[in-house]
Design a protein around this motif. Sequence first.
Motif, PDB file in Angstrom:
ATOM      1  N   VAL A   8       0.851  -1.192   0.000  1.00  0.00           N
ATOM      2  CA  VAL A   8       0.000   0.000   0.000  1.00  0.00           C
ATOM      3  C   VAL A   8       0.888   1.244   0.000  1.00  0.00           C
ATOM      4  O   VAL A   8       1.972   1.249   0.593  1.00  0.00           O
ATOM      5  N   LYS A   9       0.444   2.271  -0.689  1.00  0.00           N
ATOM      6  CA  LYS A   9       1.192   3.534  -0.690  1.00  0.00           C
ATOM      7  C   LYS A   9       1.183   4.118   0.713  1.00  0.00           C
ATOM      8  O   LYS A   9       0.158   4.090   1.398  1.00  0.00           O
ATOM      9  N   SER A  10       2.306   4.679   1.116  1.00  0.00           N
ATOM     10  CA  SER A  10       2.416   5.142   2.506  1.00  0.00           C
ATOM     11  C   SER A  10       1.368   6.199   2.819  1.00  0.00           C
ATOM     12  O   SER A  10       0.831   6.236   3.920  1.00  0.00           O
ATOM     13  N   GLU A  11       1.020   7.072   1.859  1.00  0.00           N
ATOM     14  CA  GLU A  11       0.034   8.120   2.181  1.00  0.00           C
ATOM     15  C   GLU A  11      -1.364   7.541   2.384  1.00  0.00           C
ATOM     16  O   GLU A  11      -2.149   8.086   3.156  1.00  0.00           O
ATOM     17  N   LEU A  58       5.385   4.820   9.702  1.00  0.00           N
ATOM     18  CA  LEU A  58       5.004   5.739   8.621  1.00  0.00           C
ATOM     19  C   LEU A  58       5.990   6.894   8.511  1.00  0.00           C
ATOM     20  O   LEU A  58       6.266   7.377   7.406  1.00  0.00           O
ATOM     21  N   ARG A  59       6.542   7.328   9.640  1.00  0.00           N
ATOM     22  CA  ARG A  59       7.515   8.421   9.597  1.00  0.00           C
ATOM     23  C   ARG A  59       8.807   8.028   8.892  1.00  0.00           C
ATOM     24  O   ARG A  59       9.603   8.877   8.532  1.00  0.00           O
ATOM     25  N   LEU A  60       9.031   6.724   8.727  1.00  0.00           N
ATOM     26  CA  LEU A  60      10.246   6.262   8.031  1.00  0.00           C
ATOM     27  C   LEU A  60      10.059   6.234   6.526  1.00  0.00           C
ATOM     28  O   LEU A  60      11.006   5.993   5.779  1.00  0.00           O
ATOM     29  N   SER A  61       8.841   6.461   6.058  1.00  0.00           N
ATOM     30  CA  SER A  61       8.566   6.356   4.621  1.00  0.00           C
ATOM     31  C   SER A  61       8.493   7.726   3.971  1.00  0.00           C
ATOM     32  O   SER A  61       8.212   8.722   4.619  1.00  0.00           O
ATOM     33  N   ARG A  62       8.778   7.743   2.688  1.00  0.00           N
ATOM     34  CA  ARG A  62       8.595   8.964   1.902  1.00  0.00           C
ATOM     35  C   ARG A  62       7.235   8.889   1.206  1.00  0.00           C
ATOM     36  O   ARG A  62       6.697   7.796   0.977  1.00  0.00           O
ATOM     37  N   ALA A  63       6.684  10.062   0.841  1.00  0.00           N
ATOM     38  CA  ALA A  63       5.418  10.069   0.103  1.00  0.00           C
ATOM     39  C   ALA A  63       5.587   9.288  -1.189  1.00  0.00           C
ATOM     40  O   ALA A  63       6.607   9.396  -1.869  1.00  0.00           O
ATOM     41  N   GLU A  89       6.055   6.163  -1.490  1.00  0.00           N
ATOM     42  CA  GLU A  89       6.754   4.902  -1.265  1.00  0.00           C
ATOM     43  C   GLU A  89       5.720   3.811  -0.929  1.00  0.00           C
ATOM     44  O   GLU A  89       4.744   4.070  -0.227  1.00  0.00           O
ATOM     45  N   VAL A  90       5.974   2.618  -1.429  1.00  0.00           N
ATOM     46  CA  VAL A  90       5.055   1.515  -1.168  1.00  0.00           C
ATOM     47  C   VAL A  90       5.532   0.732   0.058  1.00  0.00           C
ATOM     48  O   VAL A  90       6.704   0.403   0.175  1.00  0.00           O
ATOM     49  N   ILE A 131       6.487  -5.183   8.649  1.00  0.00           N
ATOM     50  CA  ILE A 131       6.304  -4.094   7.687  1.00  0.00           C
ATOM     51  C   ILE A 131       7.639  -3.792   7.011  1.00  0.00           C
ATOM     52  O   ILE A 131       8.653  -3.582   7.693  1.00  0.00           O
ATOM     53  N   ASN A 132       7.646  -3.825   5.697  1.00  0.00           N
ATOM     54  CA  ASN A 132       8.849  -3.449   4.952  1.00  0.00           C
ATOM     55  C   ASN A 132       8.633  -2.105   4.284  1.00  0.00           C
ATOM     56  O   ASN A 132       7.622  -1.896   3.605  1.00  0.00           O
ATOM     57  N   VAL A 133       9.579  -1.208   4.478  1.00  0.00           N
ATOM     58  CA  VAL A 133       9.547   0.074   3.779  1.00  0.00           C
ATOM     59  C   VAL A 133      10.985   0.362   3.347  1.00  0.00           C
ATOM     60  O   VAL A 133      11.872   0.520   4.181  1.00  0.00           O
ATOM     61  N   GLY A 134      11.203   0.384   2.054  1.00  0.00           N
ATOM     62  CA  GLY A 134      12.574   0.517   1.552  1.00  0.00           C
ATOM     63  C   GLY A 134      13.414  -0.636   2.073  1.00  0.00           C
ATOM     64  O   GLY A 134      13.012  -1.804   2.004  1.00  0.00           O
TER      65      GLY A 134
END
Lengths: 245, 245, 245
Positions: free
Chosen positions: B6-9, B77-82, B84-85, B99-102
Motif C-alpha cells: 500500500v502507498k504510505s500516504e 510511517l515516519r520512516l517512509s517517503r510520500a 513509497e510503497v 512491515i517493509n519500507v525501503g
Amino acid sequence: MLHAKVKSETLKGIVDIVSTLVDEAKFNVAVDKLTLKAVDPAHVAMVNMTVQKDAFDEYSADETELGVDLDKMKEVLRLSRAGEVMELQQDEERNRLVINVGNITRRMNLVDTTGMSDPKVPNINLPAKVAVNSDELQKGIKAAESVSDHIALTASPDGFEMFSEGETDSVSLKLPKDLLISLECKEKVRSLFPLDYFSNMVRAIPAGTVVTLSIGSDYPVKLEFTMADGKATVDYLLAPRIESD
Amino acid sequence: MLHAKVKSETLKGIVDIVSTLVDEAKFNVAVDKLTLKAVDPAHVAMVNMTVQKDAFDEYSADETELGVDLDKMKEVLRLSRAGEVMELQQDEERNRLVINVGNITRRMNLVDTTGMSDPKVPNINLPAKVAVNSDELQKGIKAAESVSDHIALTASPDGFEMFSEGETDSVSLKLPKDLLISLECKEKVRSLFPLDYFSNMVRAIPAGTVVTLSIGSDYPVKLEFTMADGKATVDYLLAPRIESD
Amino acid sequence: MLHAKVKSETLKGIVDIVSTLVDEAKFNVAVDKLTLKAVDPAHVAMVNMTVQKDAFDEYSADETELGVDLDKMKEVLRLSRAGEVMELQQDEERNRLVINVGNITRRMNLVDTTGMSDPKVPNINLPAKVAVNSDELQKGIKAAESVSDHIALTASPDGFEMFSEGETDSVSLKLPKDLLISLECKEKVRSLFPLDYFSNMVRAIPAGTVVTLSIGSDYPVKLEFTMADGKATVDYLLAPRIESD
C-alpha cells in the motif's frame, strides 16, 4: 462611532507595535485618524502612534475611545490571510467591536477605558540622530543576546555602535557612517538600555523599515519610523539604565 | 492471513482517521476489504471505516482480525517517503505484523483483540445534510478555538453556520447556500458539540476533502467522506452536548 | 598565535563534530594545521580531528593551544550567513579569542587548558570496513529510535545491517553489498552500541558524506570521514556495549 475596512497586514502592524508594551490599549478615534499613547506597566517604555484615515481602505468615525484587548485582536488576525480586508464595526449599544474577516464574524467586548489616561510624552532634546535599517538593529540585538542583559547604543561623528558586555565576553556591531542612512552627531553620546525591552520594540518593527534613533548620554532613546506606506507614524521611547561602573 | 502492499500516504490516511479516537484498534480483515469500527474511551465519538481491496497496490487476505498499536504504525510511517510503497505481512505464527519500507524491516507484536468487540453503529435519522469542503470546517474551528470549548452547528434552508460563544466574545462562520457543495434542509436544526473532539476529527480528514455533515437538533452529527480516490469510506459520529440555557 | 579567516560553514562543521562529545575543547594549533583529540565525560566516545591549513581562507599561526567554549562558538556561528567569512584572531595578552563576522566583533575569554590532556588514541585492529552514505546511517538510526536504546551494527560478506530490538518489536535496515560504496569483510562481525551516542555522532556528520565504518565483534566502531573538501579528516571512535544475552 467607528466603521472601517483595513488590510489585515496594516492592522497586524498596528497591533504588533502596541502589544509589545501593553495587553490592553485605548485607541483615540477621531474623524480623520486613530491615535494611541501607551506606557508599559513598569513605566520603562512608551509608544506614541498616529494612523491616518487613508491607511484604511474605508474609514468613517466620530470622536470616541476604543478600549481593545490586543490578544483578542491577534486571535482574529490569525484567521486572516495576507491582503484580506477586515471590517471593523463598533456596536455602541452593546459596547462591542464586531470584526468581519471573510465569512467569519467575531464579536468582542470592548475594554473599559475609565482610568486609562493618556500618558504625557516627555519633551526631551536628544543631540544625536542615526537613521538605520531595522534589519541592522535586529542583527546587533541577536549578537548581544548571548552576552548580556543590557545593550549600549553609541553615536559618534564616525558612526553608530551597539555594544554589550558580559562577565567574560563582549560583542559589538559597528556601523560606520557610510553604512547608515543618515547621521547627525557632533560629539560622542552613549546610553545603556535593558536589552529585553529594546529587543521587543525592534522586533515589532516590520523588516526593512528605516528607523531614526535619537540618542543622548544617559538619556532615553527615541525610535521613529513609519508604517502603512507612511500613513502611520510611530515613536517608541525607552528609558536608559544608568551605568554603575 | 494478510499480505498487502500500500502507498504510505494511503496507510497514513487510514491511521490518522482512527488514531484520533483510539490508541489501539482492531481491523477486521476480509478477502475483499478491511473494516473497522471503534469508539473513543469516553464513548463520545465513533468511527466506522471500510477500505476496499483496490485501495491497496496488492492485497491478499483470509478472514481474520488484526489488533494494531497505532502509535507504532505512525513510527513506521515516519520512516517512509510520500509515494513509497509499504509491504504489510502478517506473521501468524509469532502473532506479529512485519512491515517493509525501503530497506527497513519493522516487526511489531500484534495487540490482543479479545475484549475489543465491535461497537454497534446507532441507527439515527438526521434531517439535514450539508456537503462542504473540509478546509471551511478547519477555518471555523480555528476561529472558535479562542472563544469557547464548544461549537454549535446549525443548518437552515439558507446555509450552514458554525458558532461559538464565550463569556465576553462570540464568533461565527456563516456559509450561505451558494458556498456549500450541497444542502438538504427543510427547517433549521442546531446541535452543540465539544470543540476538542470535533476539531480532532476534522483535523484527521485530508485537506480539500468533501465532507457531508448530517445534522439534527440536539442530536449527534455524522461526518461522511471518502479517501484513497473513493476506495475508502469513513463515517465519524459525534455525540452532542445538551445546552443548559 | 593564531590569525585565520574561514568560511562560516567550515567552522560550523568543525564545531558540530566536536561539540557532540564535549562542551569545551583544546585545539592544538600548529603552523600548518589544527588538531584536536577529545573524549566525552563518560569516556565512551572519542574524536580525533585534523584540519589542514588550506581548509581556511587565510591561516597564519605559531604552535599554541586554544581552549574554546563550544557553546559560545555556536552563538557566534548563528550570527553568520552561509558563505560569509569569519575572522579569528587570538588576543594573547588578554587570553581572548576575537571573532569578526560582518560588522560584528565578538570577544570571548579562552578556556584554561591546564588539565585538558590529549587522550591517547587506542590502536585497535578492526577486521571489517564498510563505506556508506551518512544518509543511510541516519535512516537506520531514525528507524531504531522508537524501538530500543541500543543498535547493533553487523557486517558480513553480503552487506551491512543496523538492527535494534525492544521488548515487543524489532527493526532492521539491511544494505546489501550493491547499496554500499565499498565493503571489506571476510566473516560476519557484530557489535552493539548505545544508540544515543551513535545517533549524536552520525547527526554531526554533514548530509551526503561518505563514512567508512570499521567494525569488529564486541569491539569499538570507528567512523572515518572527511569534511571541507577533504581538507579536514575526522575519526570518531565509540565503545561497544557488551550484550548480556
